[in-house]
Design an enzyme around this catalytic site. Structure first.
Site, PDB file in Angstrom:
ATOM      1  N   LYS A   8       1.541 -14.855  -6.836  1.00  7.49           N
ATOM      2  CA  LYS A   8       1.916 -14.238  -5.555  1.00  7.49           C
ATOM      3  C   LYS A   8       0.964 -14.591  -4.412  1.00  7.49           C
ATOM      4  O   LYS A   8       1.339 -14.504  -3.251  1.00  7.49           O
ATOM      5  CB  LYS A   8       2.006 -12.708  -5.713  1.00  7.49           C
ATOM      6  N   ASP A  66       7.863  -6.013  -2.870  1.00 10.52           N
ATOM      7  CA  ASP A  66       7.305  -5.046  -3.833  1.00 10.52           C
ATOM      8  C   ASP A  66       6.893  -3.745  -3.120  1.00 10.52           C
ATOM      9  O   ASP A  66       7.117  -2.646  -3.632  1.00 10.52           O
ATOM     10  CB  ASP A  66       6.055  -5.613  -4.515  1.00 10.52           C
TER      11      ASP A  66
HETATM   12  P1  NDP Z   1      -3.595  -7.956 -12.445  1.00 11.16           P
HETATM   13  O1  NDP Z   1      -3.964  -8.884 -13.547  1.00 11.16           O
HETATM   14  O2  NDP Z   1      -3.762  -8.400 -11.035  1.00 11.16           O
HETATM   15  O3  NDP Z   1      -4.468  -6.587 -12.616  1.00 11.16           O
HETATM   16  C1  NDP Z   1      -4.619  -5.985 -13.859  1.00 11.16           C
HETATM   17  C2  NDP Z   1      -5.290  -4.621 -13.706  1.00 11.16           C
HETATM   18  O4  NDP Z   1      -5.287  -3.997 -14.990  1.00 11.16           O
HETATM   19  C3  NDP Z   1      -6.746  -4.663 -13.234  1.00 11.16           C
HETATM   20  O5  NDP Z   1      -6.980  -3.536 -12.430  1.00 11.16           O
HETATM   21  C4  NDP Z   1      -7.517  -4.574 -14.564  1.00 11.16           C
HETATM   22  O6  NDP Z   1      -8.802  -4.014 -14.418  1.00 11.16           O
HETATM   23  C5  NDP Z   1      -6.629  -3.609 -15.321  1.00 11.16           C
HETATM   24  N1  NDP Z   1      -6.791  -3.689 -16.782  1.00 11.16           N
HETATM   25  C6  NDP Z   1      -6.429  -4.704 -17.605  1.00 11.16           C
HETATM   26  N2  NDP Z   1      -6.706  -4.387 -18.890  1.00 11.16           N
HETATM   27  C7  NDP Z   1      -7.269  -3.154 -18.873  1.00 11.16           C
HETATM   28  C8  NDP Z   1      -7.771  -2.286 -19.899  1.00 11.16           C
HETATM   29  N3  NDP Z   1      -7.747  -2.616 -21.180  1.00 11.16           N
HETATM   30  N4  NDP Z   1      -8.252  -1.084 -19.513  1.00 11.16           N
HETATM   31  C9  NDP Z   1      -8.273  -0.724 -18.212  1.00 11.16           C
HETATM   32  N5  NDP Z   1      -7.820  -1.506 -17.199  1.00 11.16           N
HETATM   33  C10 NDP Z   1      -7.319  -2.705 -17.535  1.00 11.16           C
HETATM   34  O7  NDP Z   1      -2.087  -7.522 -12.768  1.00 11.16           O
HETATM   35  P2  NDP Z   1      -0.971  -6.982 -11.739  1.00 11.16           P
HETATM   36  O8  NDP Z   1      -1.559  -5.930 -10.888  1.00 11.16           O
HETATM   37  O9  NDP Z   1      -0.300  -8.109 -11.056  1.00 11.16           O
HETATM   38  O10 NDP Z   1       0.125  -6.346 -12.747  1.00 11.16           O
HETATM   39  C11 NDP Z   1      -0.183  -5.184 -13.477  1.00 11.16           C
HETATM   40  C12 NDP Z   1       1.028  -4.702 -14.262  1.00 11.16           C
HETATM   41  O11 NDP Z   1       2.082  -4.309 -13.404  1.00 11.16           O
HETATM   42  C13 NDP Z   1       1.593  -5.791 -15.173  1.00 11.16           C
HETATM   43  O12 NDP Z   1       1.806  -5.210 -16.420  1.00 11.16           O
HETATM   44  C14 NDP Z   1       2.899  -6.193 -14.506  1.00 11.16           C
HETATM   45  O13 NDP Z   1       3.848  -6.585 -15.478  1.00 11.16           O
HETATM   46  C15 NDP Z   1       3.307  -4.902 -13.838  1.00 11.16           C
HETATM   47  N6  NDP Z   1       4.168  -5.138 -12.643  1.00 11.16           N
HETATM   48  C16 NDP Z   1       5.466  -4.669 -12.632  1.00 11.16           C
HETATM   49  C17 NDP Z   1       6.298  -4.870 -11.527  1.00 11.16           C
HETATM   50  C18 NDP Z   1       7.723  -4.368 -11.533  1.00 11.16           C
HETATM   51  O14 NDP Z   1       8.565  -4.866 -10.771  1.00 11.16           O
HETATM   52  N7  NDP Z   1       8.042  -3.376 -12.326  1.00 11.16           N
HETATM   53  C19 NDP Z   1       5.825  -5.567 -10.310  1.00 11.16           C
HETATM   54  C20 NDP Z   1       4.432  -6.010 -10.428  1.00 11.16           C
HETATM   55  C21 NDP Z   1       3.669  -5.787 -11.558  1.00 11.16           C
HETATM   56  P3  NDP Z   1     -10.110  -4.934 -14.112  1.00 11.16           P
HETATM   57  O15 NDP Z   1     -10.108  -5.150 -12.623  1.00 11.16           O
HETATM   58  O16 NDP Z   1     -11.242  -4.119 -14.591  1.00 11.16           O
HETATM   59  O17 NDP Z   1      -9.908  -6.213 -14.888  1.00 11.16           O
END
Ligand code: NDP
Length: 266
Positions: A74, A108
């Site tokens: 994105k 979004d």
């Molecule tokens: P990113 O990779 O940008 O961010 C991931 C986030 O999850 C970070 O804040 C990360 O923390 C955190 N995280 C990952 N693993 C863990 C863990 N084990 N414990 C705690 N925190 C964790 O992903 P996105 O924001 O792009 O997407 C996130 C989710 O949202 C995805 O599952 C995606 O499929 C879903 N989504 C759904 C949409 C829909 O249309 N329904 C639209 C967009 C997204 P840290 O910074 O510490 O690494």
């Protein structure tokens, strides 16, 4: 069926991502085209990081009219487009591209606002956002626009602080995920994707709070925990439909058949 971008067939619309084979967007958009008697086809295309601009050039050459962009492209897609809508500019990410004039939108964020309206959720008690990744940015802008008192927790605290600074949203960063007093809790983390679970204390959460997970498909530990505490829960299917409907309207200037799109992914 998912294509590699170098081997893709002609179609009219697509979602590009990595991974992308799990995407429900083709089923949702193809159902909408059939309902509207439009002769278009929507496909899923795998594009690796670093290849987004080349892939978008190729799709334009093949006559594609519009593309949805999903994780993790994105931001990279910003490098291809010439015009951004206000949400895309504010959030710094695009999920919808119109090839003809290289214009892009972020659906979004307004899509998330649509789902809050559908749920009848209004500012009052604090909204807690878990996570500070790409999707959290759009969610935080939406909640700030709607006037929610915003609290953010992220595993990596500095990332949450950076998010607030970059987006200029009024919000508090929490050291631990404190859900007491919350009216809305939004899980934007991808913890469940890797089989992880957040350590959350649901005991002090008001009984009428709503737990909203951006993920869809299998119930996540987050939604299971909320459900076990008797809270109302919402998964990411609502957002998928809301943002997809707005993408369709951006490309084609038609009223998207949201009920048809919802049924197609149910
Ligand atoms: P990113 O990779 O940008 O961010 C991931 C986030 O999850 C970070 O804040 C990360 O923390 C955190 N995280 C990952 N693993 C863990 C863990 N084990 N414990 C705690 N925190 C964790 O992903 P996105 O924001 O792009 O997407 C996130 C989710 O949202 C995805 O599952 C995606 O499929 C879903 N989504 C759904 C949409 C829909 O249309 N329904 C639209 C967009 C997204 P840290 O910074 O510490 O690494």
């Amino acid at each position: 069926m998912t294509f590699e971008w170098r081997e893709v067939e002609e179609a009219s619309f697509a979602v590009i991502g990595d991974p992308v084979s799990h995407s429900l967007s083709p089923a949702m958009h193809n159902a909408a085209f059939a309902h509207l008697s439009l002769p278009y086809r929507y496909v899923a295309i795998h594009v690796s990081p670093g290849e987004v601009c080349d892939a978008l050039d190729r799709l334009t050459h093949l006559g594609y009219r519009g593309v949805n962009v999903t994780v993790p492209h994105k931001e990279e897609a910003l490098g291809w487009v010439d015009h951004l809508d206000p949400f895309a500019r504010r959030v710094g990410a695009v999920n919808t591209i119109r090839m003809a004039d290289r214009a892009a939108a972020n659906t979004d964020t307004p899509g998330f606002l649509d789902t809050l309206d559908e749920l009848g959720l209004k500012p009052g008690r604090p909204a807690v956002v878990l996570g500070a990744g790409g999707s959290a940015r759009g969610v935080c802008v939406a909640l700030a626009e709607a006037g929610f008192d915003l609290r953010i927790w992220n595993r990596t605290r500095a990332r949450a602080e950076h998010l607030i600074e970059r987006l200029v949203v009024p919000a508090t960063v929490m050291e631990t995920p404190d859900l007491a007093e919350a009216g809305l809790i939004v899980n934007t983390t991808s913890a469940a994707l890797k089989g992880g679970a957040l350590e959350l204390d649901w005991s002090g959460v008001p009984g009428d709070a709503v737990a909203y997970d951006l993920m869809y498909g299998e119930p996540t530990p987050f939604l299971e925990g909320a459900r076990a505490s008797g809270l109302k829960t919402v998964d990411g299917a609502a957002l998928l439909v809301a943002q997809g409907a707005r993408s369709l309207e951006y490309w084609l200037d038609v009223d998207a058949p949201r009920h048809v799109m919802r049924e197609a992914i149910a």
